[in-house]
Design a protein around this motif. Sequence first.
Motif, PDB file in Angstrom:
ATOM      1  N   GLY A 118      75.046 -36.782  59.845  1.00 17.20           N
ATOM      2  CA  GLY A 118      74.213 -37.625  59.001  1.00 17.20           C
ATOM      3  C   GLY A 118      73.486 -38.704  59.776  1.00 17.20           C
ATOM      4  N   ASP A 119      73.574 -38.658  61.103  1.00 20.62           N
ATOM      5  CA  ASP A 119      73.044 -39.733  61.938  1.00 20.62           C
ATOM      6  C   ASP A 119      72.017 -39.241  62.953  1.00 20.62           C
ATOM      7  OD1 ASP A 119      74.712 -41.974  60.957  1.00 20.62           O
ATOM      8  OD2 ASP A 119      76.326 -40.722  61.708  1.00 20.62           O
ATOM      9  N   MET A 120      71.316 -38.161  62.634  1.00 21.15           N
ATOM     10  CA  MET A 120      70.250 -37.646  63.481  1.00 21.15           C
ATOM     11  C   MET A 120      68.915 -38.188  62.966  1.00 21.15           C
ATOM     12  SD  MET A 120      71.994 -35.764  65.570  1.00 21.15           S
ATOM     13  CE  MET A 120      70.684 -34.868  66.390  1.00 21.15           C
ATOM     14  N   TYR A 121      68.109 -38.725  63.897  1.00 18.98           N
ATOM     15  CA  TYR A 121      66.836 -39.338  63.514  1.00 18.98           C
ATOM     16  C   TYR A 121      65.723 -38.874  64.454  1.00 18.98           C
ATOM     17  CZ  TYR A 121      69.276 -42.361  60.281  1.00 18.98           C
ATOM     18  OH  TYR A 121      70.017 -42.809  59.234  1.00 18.98           O
ATOM     19  N   ALA A 148      75.873 -48.296  62.001  1.00 19.68           N
ATOM     20  CA  ALA A 148      74.481 -48.749  62.031  1.00 19.68           C
ATOM     21  C   ALA A 148      73.790 -48.567  60.683  1.00 19.68           C
ATOM     22  CB  ALA A 148      73.715 -47.993  63.106  1.00 19.68           C
ATOM     23  N   ALA A 149      74.542 -48.619  59.587  1.00 24.16           N
ATOM     24  CA  ALA A 149      73.935 -48.391  58.277  1.00 24.16           C
ATOM     25  C   ALA A 149      72.959 -49.497  57.892  1.00 24.16           C
ATOM     26  CB  ALA A 149      75.022 -48.253  57.211  1.00 24.16           C
ATOM     27  N   MET A 150      73.178 -50.730  58.384  1.00 19.86           N
ATOM     28  CA  MET A 150      72.257 -51.804  58.041  1.00 19.86           C
ATOM     29  C   MET A 150      70.846 -51.510  58.562  1.00 19.86           C
ATOM     30  SD  MET A 150      70.910 -54.893  59.523  1.00 19.86           S
ATOM     31  CE  MET A 150      69.354 -54.756  58.691  1.00 19.86           C
ATOM     32  N   LEU A 151      70.747 -50.842  59.714  1.00 18.86           N
ATOM     33  CA  LEU A 151      69.453 -50.510  60.293  1.00 18.86           C
ATOM     34  C   LEU A 151      68.904 -49.182  59.784  1.00 18.86           C
ATOM     35  CD1 LEU A 151      70.125 -51.524  64.010  1.00 18.86           C
ATOM     36  CD2 LEU A 151      68.615 -52.705  62.404  1.00 18.86           C
ATOM     37  N   PHE A 152      69.784 -48.198  59.564  1.00 10.70           N
ATOM     38  CA  PHE A 152      69.312 -46.831  59.327  1.00 10.70           C
ATOM     39  C   PHE A 152      69.719 -46.253  57.978  1.00 10.70           C
ATOM     40  CE2 PHE A 152      69.102 -47.271  63.896  1.00 10.70           C
ATOM     41  CZ  PHE A 152      67.937 -46.598  64.222  1.00 10.70           C
ATOM     42  N   GLY A 153      70.590 -46.901  57.256  1.00  7.09           N
ATOM     43  CA  GLY A 153      71.051 -46.330  56.004  1.00  7.09           C
ATOM     44  C   GLY A 153      72.347 -45.574  56.193  1.00  7.09           C
ATOM     45  N   ARG A 154      72.698 -44.752  55.206  1.00  4.86           N
ATOM     46  CA  ARG A 154      73.994 -44.096  55.192  1.00  4.86           C
ATOM     47  C   ARG A 154      74.279 -43.421  56.529  1.00  4.86           C
ATOM     48  NH1 ARG A 154      71.042 -39.927  51.624  1.00  4.86           N
ATOM     49  NH2 ARG A 154      71.098 -38.000  52.835  1.00  4.86           N
ATOM     50  N   GLY A 155      75.507 -43.548  56.995  1.00 13.00           N
ATOM     51  CA  GLY A 155      75.848 -42.997  58.288  1.00 13.00           C
ATOM     52  C   GLY A 155      77.311 -43.172  58.596  1.00 13.00           C
ATOM     53  N   ARG A 459      71.774 -54.738  54.037  1.00 12.09           N
ATOM     54  CA  ARG A 459      70.949 -53.656  53.498  1.00 12.09           C
ATOM     55  C   ARG A 459      71.594 -53.159  52.202  1.00 12.09           C
ATOM     56  NH1 ARG A 459      67.711 -49.005  56.158  1.00 12.09           N
ATOM     57  NH2 ARG A 459      67.815 -47.299  54.651  1.00 12.09           N
ATOM     58  N   ARG A 460      70.732 -52.821  51.255  1.00 16.05           N
ATOM     59  CA  ARG A 460      71.185 -52.234  50.002  1.00 16.05           C
ATOM     60  C   ARG A 460      70.613 -50.838  49.870  1.00 16.05           C
ATOM     61  NH1 ARG A 460      75.198 -52.515  46.125  1.00 16.05           N
ATOM     62  NH2 ARG A 460      74.443 -51.608  44.157  1.00 16.05           N
ATOM     63  N   SER A 501      79.807 -54.502  62.545  1.00 14.71           N
ATOM     64  CA  SER A 501      78.891 -53.774  61.670  1.00 14.71           C
ATOM     65  C   SER A 501      79.678 -52.755  60.868  1.00 14.71           C
ATOM     66  CB  SER A 501      77.787 -53.080  62.482  1.00 14.71           C
ATOM     67  OG  SER A 501      78.347 -52.200  63.440  1.00 14.71           O
ATOM     68  N   ASP A 502      79.069 -52.291  59.794  1.00 12.31           N
ATOM     69  CA  ASP A 502      79.734 -51.265  58.991  1.00 12.31           C
ATOM     70  C   ASP A 502      78.731 -50.204  58.577  1.00 12.31           C
ATOM     71  OD1 ASP A 502      78.255 -52.474  57.012  1.00 12.31           O
ATOM     72  OD2 ASP A 502      79.931 -52.766  55.646  1.00 12.31           O
ATOM     73  N   SER A 503      79.254 -49.102  58.031  1.00  9.05           N
ATOM     74  CA  SER A 503      78.436 -47.992  57.552  1.00  9.05           C
ATOM     75  C   SER A 503      79.092 -47.409  56.315  1.00  9.05           C
ATOM     76  CB  SER A 503      78.289 -46.896  58.617  1.00  9.05           C
ATOM     77  OG  SER A 503      77.508 -47.313  59.703  1.00  9.05           O
ATOM     78  N   PHE A 504      78.300 -46.700  55.539  1.00 11.41           N
ATOM     79  CA  PHE A 504      78.855 -45.943  54.424  1.00 11.41           C
ATOM     80  C   PHE A 504      78.158 -44.588  54.379  1.00 11.41           C
ATOM     81  CE2 PHE A 504      74.925 -46.825  52.329  1.00 11.41           C
ATOM     82  CZ  PHE A 504      74.806 -45.880  51.324  1.00 11.41           C
TER      83      PHE A 504
END
Length: 738
Positions: A118-121, A148-155, A459-460, A501-504
């Motif tokens: 889920g973390d390929m960009y 890195a969810a704050m920068l990129f979203g779910r991850g 980030r929301r 940092s956190d991710s979801f």
Amino acid sequence: MRPIAVMVSLLSLGAQMAHAEGEDQKAQTLSEVNVKSQRIQDLPNKGYQASKTRVGKTYQDPQDVPQAVTTLTKELLHDQQIGSLREALRNVVGLSVNAAEGGRAGDNFNLRGFYTFGDMYLDNMRDTAQYNRETFNLEQVDVLRGSAAMLFGRGQAGGVINQVSKMAELRDKNVVTGSLGEYDYHQFTADFNKQLTETAAVRINLMDRHEETYRKNPATGDRPEFDRQGVAISFGAGIGTENEFFLNHIYTQTRDVPDFGVRFVATHPLNNSANGRTDRTFWGSNNNFDDSDTRVTTGIFTHKFAEDTQLRTQLRHGNYKRGYWAKTPADELPLANDRVGGNVTRTLEYDTVNFQSDFSTKFDLAGMKHAVVTGIEYLKEDSYRHSLQPYDPVTGAIYTQTGNALTTAIRNNPNGVGFNRHFASITGIPVSFNADNYAVYVQDSIEFIPNWTVLAGVRRDELHATYQSATSPKLSYGENSYRSGLSWQPNPDRHYYATWSDSFSPTADLYQLTAIPQDPERSKTFELGSKWLFMDGDLAVRTALFTATKYWERSTDLEATSAILTRKRRTNGFELEVTGKVTDRWDVFAGIALLDARVLKAAQNVAAGNVYSYADARVEGQRARNTPIATVNVWTTYALTDAWKVGGGVEVKGERYAYNPSSANLSGSFTGGHFNPNSAPGYARVDLMAAYEQPKWAVRLNVKNLLNKEYYDAVYDNGGLVTPGNRRQAIVTTEYKF
């Protein structure tokens, strides 16, 4: 408005901009804003040391990012003669390859012990489709480690892998290459860049590559194959001005013969068996296939309000089509009782529309320096997949499959025949996934006293999805993600930081297979790091000490009926990397990662009627799967003269476990009171290169796996299979510039 119509409108706008600039010389020389804002963008990489990255949303020197970043430059990929992203990421310590079956076949990696599908960009926009990526159109690959969810979203907790595309440039430059090598390796690439006006240009990249492996079907002589082509076009207008526009399109095609490797026997990969099966035995045939067609079109518009203030907007349409029929290997049984193994089939289409708009600015307030980045994002996803079945295109007869074995007429093993893409039809009810993703974020870096900076971001994300599924037809998530840190940079050559940092990641990532909706995965990372520059900035050294914890880990295999793997898992680790120039003639790219990845709480699964089941509790405290304790990568080159350059390197990976941590009974993995699951042995792969380079042409020899070692490159997530890497392979490449 349909995505293609939007792209046509953007192209028309870009053409009008280029024409207007040709008519108005005053618009071409705007102000010193253009020079200053381009300083980082145009700064060339120092060989293997990167000088720029956008993983923090704005262009930065990696030295200034308060988080571990590994960048693979095009110079590194060029010297190593790398064609695929999978091969490129061998250079990243702490990373291992998943040999994913079924729902996650394609580029699939573990980073810091956590999966990354889920973390390929691609250029900071989500690229999570299931396909195999190529490097012919990549300027560099950035790996941002940690949540890195704050920068990129779910991850996930491991980090983000961001591919950076080649863009049109204001110069005329053309390069063509041709390569020949063992195992029927042949590749052609071309990179043509043409400046059209003082601020407009177009760039075209081409690729055609074919390669086989040493593994062979003893009955037919068939081998696994990689047959791939690609074309990428980038048009730029207003380049270097306050209104900059790019329109990029890339098409890649694969026509591979897939390889699902070998099975484990007595916890080790099958080799030198009584039945003559070894790591050289390929169970598939040329009738198996893995076909994909990927089309991605992106429009990028940047408006620079002032020296440090800009708005960057991207709009992308992506279409990913794929179909495959792969053969899994047989078990190690007496020949007369040999179980044929299974067939993994799929046809799927994934369609996305992605919109991002990021605003960044710098200002002074209350005696403190602020660097603010804020933005919005929308992602529309539509996914459909079907199973395949063999049939006779002449008679229309449908063949049946019983258990893991097809009817005798179409058995596909080393002693039988197979079927191909022309003998496959869609069957069953399609599984669909449709989702709308919305996000908004803001981050501020505040230099509150000289050389000390505090970072805070939030980030929301909102995700609303529907499924063609009886158990979970609708899902809706709203999650916050955070990023914070403290940096001390006493001078430009030193950076010390601490970040949290956190991710979801919701269970709504492509499919939901649990009987009832579950809470999303959550990941938390704390990292202490340092970054130094030596040799007048030409040599970079970074270290990172981190702990990453993941809760409610999901399955990476979308065929699984139980989607939860562990309730809690943690990786503690240390990384050290050295990149750049030791001298004007000596380049190095090296690193080491030490990882202690453990399962802390076993899986808890839920079935219909709220019936709960639990994994084998003995897995708690054991090492996580496919995460070696140590990985080491070293690559170095030395220019003997202005023309001759030699180099080489070694990739070292420790032993990797292969098991399913959600299993209710792992008795087979506990022997003598010790945890002894299936495992891929550690290995060391040595590569060499030698090159003769002139201003207009060059010749290069690459020898991969010089010592011809047997090694296992990728591990199947749930522990049943492992895929061997290729044996020794020599490749000769010629290059011409004009």
